[in-house]
Structures are given as structure tokens and as C-alpha cells.
Write an enzyme that holds these catalytic residues in place. Structure first.
Site, PDB file in Angstrom:
ATOM      1  N   ASP A  30      -6.897 -13.976   9.016  1.00 24.58           N
ATOM      2  CA  ASP A  30      -5.685 -13.905   8.174  1.00 24.58           C
ATOM      3  C   ASP A  30      -4.640 -14.960   8.513  1.00 24.58           C
ATOM      4  O   ASP A  30      -3.445 -14.669   8.620  1.00 24.58           O
ATOM      5  CB  ASP A  30      -5.040 -12.506   8.290  1.00 24.58           C
ATOM      6  CG  ASP A  30      -5.781 -11.463   7.468  1.00 24.58           C
ATOM      7  OD1 ASP A  30      -6.471 -11.834   6.505  1.00 24.58           O
ATOM      8  OD2 ASP A  30      -5.661 -10.269   7.798  1.00 24.58           O
ATOM      9  N   LYS A  77     -15.072  -7.918   0.544  1.00 26.93           N
ATOM     10  CA  LYS A  77     -15.036  -8.383   1.931  1.00 26.93           C
ATOM     11  C   LYS A  77     -16.386  -8.037   2.547  1.00 26.93           C
ATOM     12  O   LYS A  77     -16.913  -6.953   2.286  1.00 26.93           O
ATOM     13  CB  LYS A  77     -13.893  -7.692   2.679  1.00 26.93           C
ATOM     14  CG  LYS A  77     -13.624  -8.242   4.073  1.00 26.93           C
ATOM     15  CD  LYS A  77     -12.393  -7.589   4.705  1.00 26.93           C
ATOM     16  CE  LYS A  77     -12.115  -8.203   6.071  1.00 26.93           C
ATOM     17  NZ  LYS A  77     -10.953  -7.584   6.736  1.00 26.93           N
ATOM     18  N   HIS A 106     -11.979 -13.771   3.283  1.00 30.69           N
ATOM     19  CA  HIS A 106     -13.122 -12.863   3.216  1.00 30.69           C
ATOM     20  C   HIS A 106     -14.406 -13.624   2.932  1.00 30.69           C
ATOM     21  O   HIS A 106     -15.440 -13.364   3.545  1.00 30.69           O
ATOM     22  CB  HIS A 106     -12.892 -11.789   2.160  1.00 30.69           C
ATOM     23  CG  HIS A 106     -11.777 -10.842   2.496  1.00 30.69           C
ATOM     24  ND1 HIS A 106     -11.357  -9.845   1.659  1.00 30.69           N
ATOM     25  CD2 HIS A 106     -10.986 -10.751   3.604  1.00 30.69           C
ATOM     26  CE1 HIS A 106     -10.360  -9.173   2.227  1.00 30.69           C
ATOM     27  NE2 HIS A 106     -10.116  -9.719   3.397  1.00 30.69           N
ATOM     28  N   ASP A 108     -11.882 -11.521  11.179  1.00 33.68           N
ATOM     29  CA  ASP A 108     -10.862 -11.609  10.141  1.00 33.68           C
ATOM     30  C   ASP A 108      -9.542 -12.139  10.729  1.00 33.68           C
ATOM     31  O   ASP A 108      -8.837 -11.412  11.426  1.00 33.68           O
ATOM     32  CB  ASP A 108     -10.683 -10.187   9.584  1.00 33.68           C
ATOM     33  CG  ASP A 108      -9.651 -10.094   8.499  1.00 33.68           C
ATOM     34  OD1 ASP A 108      -9.230 -11.150   7.976  1.00 33.68           O
ATOM     35  OD2 ASP A 108      -9.263  -8.966   8.163  1.00 33.68           O
ATOM     36  N   ASP A 128       2.434   1.779   3.287  1.00 38.03           N
ATOM     37  CA  ASP A 128       3.337   0.763   3.852  1.00 38.03           C
ATOM     38  C   ASP A 128       4.771   1.179   3.530  1.00 38.03           C
ATOM     39  O   ASP A 128       5.699   0.922   4.291  1.00 38.03           O
ATOM     40  CB  ASP A 128       3.136  -0.621   3.219  1.00 38.03           C
ATOM     41  CG  ASP A 128       1.747  -1.173   3.438  1.00 38.03           C
ATOM     42  OD1 ASP A 128       1.080  -0.746   4.388  1.00 38.03           O
ATOM     43  OD2 ASP A 128       1.344  -2.044   2.631  1.00 38.03           O
ATOM     44  N   GLU A 168     -11.276  -6.214  -4.655  1.00 40.66           N
ATOM     45  CA  GLU A 168     -11.267  -7.212  -3.586  1.00 40.66           C
ATOM     46  C   GLU A 168     -12.477  -7.020  -2.671  1.00 40.66           C
ATOM     47  O   GLU A 168     -12.617  -5.987  -2.019  1.00 40.66           O
ATOM     48  CB  GLU A 168      -9.957  -7.060  -2.799  1.00 40.66           C
ATOM     49  CG  GLU A 168      -9.837  -8.009  -1.638  1.00 40.66           C
ATOM     50  CD  GLU A 168      -8.472  -7.895  -0.965  1.00 40.66           C
ATOM     51  OE1 GLU A 168      -7.514  -7.374  -1.567  1.00 40.66           O
ATOM     52  OE2 GLU A 168      -8.381  -8.336   0.197  1.00 40.66           O
ATOM     53  N   ASP A 189      -5.810 -13.483  -3.316  1.00 41.71           N
ATOM     54  CA  ASP A 189      -5.274 -13.379  -1.958  1.00 41.71           C
ATOM     55  C   ASP A 189      -5.499 -14.712  -1.242  1.00 41.71           C
ATOM     56  O   ASP A 189      -6.635 -15.083  -0.926  1.00 41.71           O
ATOM     57  CB  ASP A 189      -5.977 -12.261  -1.168  1.00 41.71           C
ATOM     58  CG  ASP A 189      -5.382 -10.883  -1.454  1.00 41.71           C
ATOM     59  OD1 ASP A 189      -4.509 -10.778  -2.330  1.00 41.71           O
ATOM     60  OD2 ASP A 189      -5.797  -9.918  -0.768  1.00 41.71           O
ATOM     61  N   GLU A 219     -10.345 -13.024  -1.973  1.00 37.19           N
ATOM     62  CA  GLU A 219      -9.550 -13.466  -0.817  1.00 37.19           C
ATOM     63  C   GLU A 219     -10.295 -14.563  -0.076  1.00 37.19           C
ATOM     64  O   GLU A 219     -11.446 -14.400   0.322  1.00 37.19           O
ATOM     65  CB  GLU A 219      -9.261 -12.292   0.128  1.00 37.19           C
ATOM     66  CG  GLU A 219      -8.593 -12.763   1.423  1.00 37.19           C
ATOM     67  CD  GLU A 219      -8.005 -11.646   2.276  1.00 37.19           C
ATOM     68  OE1 GLU A 219      -7.463 -10.677   1.706  1.00 37.19           O
ATOM     69  OE2 GLU A 219      -8.085 -11.768   3.510  1.00 37.19           O
ATOM     70  N   ASP A 225      -2.051 -13.157   1.608  1.00 38.18           N
ATOM     71  CA  ASP A 225      -2.524 -11.994   2.385  1.00 38.18           C
ATOM     72  C   ASP A 225      -2.864 -12.437   3.804  1.00 38.18           C
ATOM     73  O   ASP A 225      -4.021 -12.508   4.200  1.00 38.18           O
ATOM     74  CB  ASP A 225      -3.744 -11.369   1.705  1.00 38.18           C
ATOM     75  CG  ASP A 225      -3.915  -9.920   2.128  1.00 38.18           C
ATOM     76  OD1 ASP A 225      -2.938  -9.349   2.656  1.00 38.18           O
ATOM     77  OD2 ASP A 225      -5.004  -9.363   1.961  1.00 38.18           O
ATOM     78  N   MET A 270       2.440  -5.864  -7.667  1.00 35.04           N
ATOM     79  CA  MET A 270       1.120  -5.291  -7.363  1.00 35.04           C
ATOM     80  C   MET A 270       1.278  -4.137  -6.376  1.00 35.04           C
ATOM     81  O   MET A 270       2.135  -4.181  -5.498  1.00 35.04           O
ATOM     82  CB  MET A 270       0.219  -6.379  -6.772  1.00 35.04           C
ATOM     83  CG  MET A 270      -1.172  -5.933  -6.349  1.00 35.04           C
ATOM     84  SD  MET A 270      -1.282  -5.275  -4.671  1.00 35.04           S
ATOM     85  CE  MET A 270      -1.970  -6.681  -3.795  1.00 35.04           C
ATOM     86  N   HIS A 274       0.888  -1.164   0.000  1.00 34.65           N
ATOM     87  CA  HIS A 274       0.000   0.000   0.000  1.00 34.65           C
ATOM     88  C   HIS A 274       0.927   1.215   0.000  1.00 34.65           C
ATOM     89  O   HIS A 274       2.000   1.168   0.619  1.00 34.65           O
ATOM     90  CB  HIS A 274      -0.837   0.079   1.265  1.00 34.65           C
ATOM     91  CG  HIS A 274      -1.763  -1.071   1.510  1.00 34.65           C
ATOM     92  ND1 HIS A 274      -1.354  -2.245   2.058  1.00 34.65           N
ATOM     93  CD2 HIS A 274      -3.096  -1.201   1.307  1.00 34.65           C
ATOM     94  CE1 HIS A 274      -2.384  -3.066   2.172  1.00 34.65           C
ATOM     95  NE2 HIS A 274      -3.453  -2.459   1.726  1.00 34.65           N
TER      96      HIS A 274
HETATM   97  C1  3MF Z   1      -8.023  -6.735   4.472  1.00 36.16           C
HETATM   98  C2  3MF Z   1      -7.281  -7.043   3.241  1.00 36.16           C
HETATM   99  C3  3MF Z   1      -6.452  -5.928   2.685  1.00 36.16           C
HETATM  100  C4  3MF Z   1      -6.259  -5.989   1.183  1.00 36.16           C
HETATM  101  C5  3MF Z   1      -5.311  -4.949   0.693  1.00 36.16           C
HETATM  102  C6  3MF Z   1      -5.228  -4.866  -0.785  1.00 36.16           C
HETATM  103  C7  3MF Z   1      -4.973  -4.888   4.230  1.00 36.16           C
HETATM  104  O1  3MF Z   1      -8.715  -7.807   4.968  1.00 36.16           O
HETATM  105  O2  3MF Z   1      -7.356  -8.148   2.768  1.00 36.16           O
HETATM  106  O3  3MF Z   1      -5.212  -5.958   3.360  1.00 36.16           O
HETATM  107  O4  3MF Z   1      -5.861  -7.238   0.734  1.00 36.16           O
HETATM  108  O5  3MF Z   1      -5.731  -3.692   1.120  1.00 36.16           O
HETATM  109  O6  3MF Z   1      -4.382  -5.761  -1.306  1.00 36.16           O
HETATM  110 MG    MG Z   2      -6.638  -9.089   1.024  1.00 38.86          MG
HETATM  111 MG    MG Z   3      -8.077  -9.606   4.175  1.00 37.96          MG
HETATM  112 MG    MG Z   4      -7.137  -8.667   7.019  1.00 36.30          MG
END
Ligand code: 3MF
Ligand code: MG
Ligand code: MG
Ligand code: MG
Length: 386
Positions: free
Chosen positions: A257, A183, A220, A255, A57, A181, A245, A217, A287, A88, A54
Site C-alpha cells: 500500500d 485481490k 493487488h 501488501d 471506520d 475489488e 484504487d 487496485e 488506497d 464512496m 467502511h
Molecule cells: C485491502 C483493500 C481494502 C479495500 C476496501 C474497499 C481495506 O487491500 O484494498 O482496504 O480497498 O475494503 O474500498
Molecule cells: Mg483497495
Molecule cells: Mg488494498
Molecule cells: Mg491493503
């Protein structure tokens, strides 16, 4: 035998391996690493293709030009040393308080314009490092109460922003492909475009649908209790799987991850099978982040494990596709009939009439065996190596 190679296109994010382990109930458990240090950490893990970011980041939102230049210099050096790519890039439209009620869908026209400007600048930053895929995750595009925002207006605002940014990418010759993406919730109570399928429909309403696809993802869709494999299948079939993802998650929980494959062995297997069978050769981004208990050595184990799991599942998929008994069962359940297929494969008046005339023995058809228990058990045996 399961060693990953850069050609596998496995990627991580500055925010994933750099995740310091904070959660809503406790602060960080690991030290925050500078971007160049995160690249070096990934460089110690064989087989990684690239690192994504990002805008913030890499460059903190309040950085001066001089600070930004120094960070970019160090980051570029680390990329050169490790051979990692930046395939990306994406925009942080969720962390800063200005986005507390959304970015493209904010109720404040000035915040919406600021969000579009922030993406324009972030696209430039991504392009500087060679990124060709640009991800949009609308983390704050949503509502807790539908009293606060008109959800139809929200869709229109989103479309306006994306149409603008597509044209900007074309004008600037960035060569980006956009990947949306979905969610369902977190951080908002409800996020618009809750599932991948919503974006597949949204894309068709844009001015440049050809440059837009999705970035599904796993976690998600599992948060919403949905079958991720089916969402990815819809994207693949539509030619819209631009990025993916990979991670994991207990169904219906917050969430999490987790590391890819760490919870949903079977869904992960069928996901990899889908990607292998349909020859997906795009980026595979993990991710996810290591457990809060992990130190940086264990973060490397997390990164190695993510890729290793994928490669092992890939191997299992090859076994599945070669397994004589499984393939025999698959042939048995996919019953062919030239006559029946010819009737419905294409509409014509004569086909329609012939179909209306045809007699089907409903009871006999229902009795044809479908040994799905046997087949599904074979999948289990194969996965467990028994
Ligand atoms: C949050 C995400 C994000 C996205 C990202 C774009 C912070 O659940 O998945 O991670 O993946 O913003 O790639
Ligand atoms: Mg993601
Ligand atoms: Mg995510
Ligand atoms: Mg997340």
C-alpha cells in the site's frame, strides 16, 4: 502547475490517511484520529475531492446509538467546514472475528445472513452521506485449504448475496453502483475472484449486471505479478471501470500500500495514459498509507504527493501525445491496409473466400521494421525530463 482540483475527483479513505502505522510485527506508530479529525487533516491538503469509509471506520462496531449519532454529527460538521464529499462507501467484512472464515462465502449460513444485513445497514449509512458508489472487497472470502470450502459453492453464495443487495439498493432507491475489488491473497491464503478479470466474468452472471462494475487496485494486481494496466483496460473496454484504487507496491511482495507512483514509475505512467486517453472521469481513490515512520505532517505530505504524482504523470501523458517523434513512430508501426482491413472487419462468405485466396508474403511481412527500442527509450527520456 500540478495543483490538484476537486474536479479531479481524488479521494482518500478514513482508513488510509487515518492509518496509524501498525503492521503484523508491531503496533501503531501514530495516534488514532477520530473521523472528524481525519477530515480536517484532509481539509488542510488542497485539492481533495472526498473521503470514503467502511461502516466501522466511521462508527465502531460496538457503538451505542447515542455514540453513533455524536460521531455522525461531528463528521458531518467537518465535511461542511472542509467542503469534502463522501462519494464512496463500503463494508468492513474482514476485521471482526465473526468473519474469520468469510462473510458472503462463510460456511455458516447464519454468518452469511449477518454479513448481508451488515451491508444493508452500511449502505444506509453511506447513503446518508451521499455516497453513490458502493465497493465490495471480499477480504476474507477465500481459503487457506481447499478442504474447507467448495470453491464452486463459494461463487454461488457470493452471487446470491450480491443479487439480494442489488435488489435492496433498487428498492431503497439508494442509486448505488456496485464496484468489486479483486485481490489475490492477504489476509486469506487465497482470495476468491483473485483478479479484476474474474469479476468482469462474474458480473455477467448477476441479475443486475448493469449496476455492477469493478474497482481495480494497482497493488493487488502487482502482488500477483500481473500487468495492472491490462486489467484496467479490460474493465474500461467493458464499460465497467466504476472506481479505481491507486497505490503502489513492489511486484510479488506482501501488501505494501505504498504512495501512488512511488515504485512503478513506468506502469503508473501508462496507467494514467490509459485513463486520460479513454477519458475516465470517475473517482480516483488513493488506497494507500504513509510509511510507518511518518508523523501526521508527513501523512499530509503523503496525500499531497499522491495527487501531485498523478498530475505530473497527466502532464507527461499530454507531452507523449503531442511529441512529434513519438507520434511519427506510432504511425509507422501501426501499418494500415484498406484491403486487408476490409477483408476481416466483418464476416461474409465472400470475404472468407477472398481471404482464403489472398497470398501473403510471410517473410516480407516479418521484415518490416518495428523500432520499439527507439520508442521505449523516448518514453524514458520523456519521463526523466531529458
Ligand atoms: C485491502 C483493500 C481494502 C479495500 C476496501 C474497499 C481495506 O487491500 O484494498 O482496504 O480497498 O475494503 O474500498
Ligand atoms: Mg483497495
Ligand atoms: Mg488494498
Ligand atoms: Mg491493503
Amino acid at each position: 502547475p500540478f495543483a490538484p482540483k476537486p474536479a479531479d475527483k481524488f479521494t482518500f479513505g478514513l482508513w488510509t490517511v487515518g492509518n496509524p502505522g501498525a503492521d503484523p510485527f508491531g503496533g501503531p506508530t501514530r495516534e488514532k484520529l477520530e473521523p472528524a479529525k481525519i477530515v480536517e487533516l484532509l481539509g488542510d491538503v488542497p485539492g481533495v475531492h472526498g473521503v470514503n469509509f467502511h461502516d466501522n471506520d466511521l462508527i465502531p462496531i460496538d457503538a451505542t446509538d447515542a455514540e453513533a449519532n455524536q460521531i455522525k454529527k461531528d463528521f458531518r460538521k467537518a465535511l461542511k467546514r472542509t467542503g469534502l464529499k463522501v462519494p464512496m462507501a463500503t463494508t468492513d467484512l474482514f476485521r471482526d472475528p465473526v468473519f474469520k472464515d468469510g462473510a458472503f462465502t462463510s460456511n455458516d449460513a447464519e454468518i452469511r445472513a449477518y454479513a448481508v444485513q451488515k451491508v444493508m445497514r452500511a449502505m444506509e449509512l453511506g447513503a446518508e452521506f451521499g455516497a453513490k458508489t458502493y465497493v465490495f472487497w471480499g477480504g476474507r472470502e477465500g481459503a487457506e485449504s481447499d478442504a474447507t470450502k467448495d470453491p464452486v459453492v463459494a461463487i454461488k453464495r457470493m452471487r446470491e448475496a450480491i443479487d439480494f443487495l442489488c435488489q435492496y439498493s433498487i428498492d431503497r432507491k439508494f442509486g448505488y453502483r456496485f464496484a468489486f475489488e479483486a485481490k489475490p491473497n492477504e489476509p486469506r491464503g487465497h482470495i476468491y475472484n483473485a483478479v479484476t478479470g474474474s469479476y468482469l466474468a462474474f458480473i455477467q452472471t448477476l441479475k443486475h449486471p448493469e449496476m455492477c462494475g469493478v474497482n481495480p487496485e494497482m497493488a493487488h494486481e502487482h502482488m500477483a505479478g500481473l500487468n495492472f494496466v491490462h486489467q484496467v483496460a479490460a474493465a474500461l473496454e467493458a464499460g465497467k471501470l466504476f472506481h479505481i484504487d491507486l497505490n503502489d507496491q513492489e511486484f510479488g511482495r506482501f501488501d505494501q500500500d505504498y504512495r501512488f507512483g512511488s515504485i512503478s514509475y513506468k506502469h503508473s505512467f501508462f496507467l494514467v495514459k490509459l485513463l486520460v486517453d479513454y477519458k475516465y472521469d470517475g473517482l480516483k481513490h488513493f488506497d494507500s498509507h504513509a510509511f510507518r515512520q511518518s508523523n501526521y505532517d508527513d501523512v499530509k505530505a503523503f496525500a499531497r504527493g499522491s495527487m501531485r504524482t498523478y498530475k505530473i504523470l497527466e502532464h507527461k501523458v499530454k507531452q507523449f501525445n503531442k511529441d512529434k517523434d513519438i507520434q511519427k513512430l506510432l504511425r509507422q508501426i501501426n501499418r494500415k491496409s484498406k484491403a486487408a482491413e476490409q477483408l476481416v472487419s466483418k464476416y461474409s462468405k465472400s470475404n472468407a473466400n477472398a481471404l482464403l485466396e489472398r497470398e501473403f508474403d510471410r517473410k516480407k511481412l516479418a521484415e518490416r521494421p518495428l523500432p520499439y527500442e527507439e520508442l521505449d527509450q523516448r518514453v524514458f527520456d520523456l519521463m526523466m525530463g531529458v
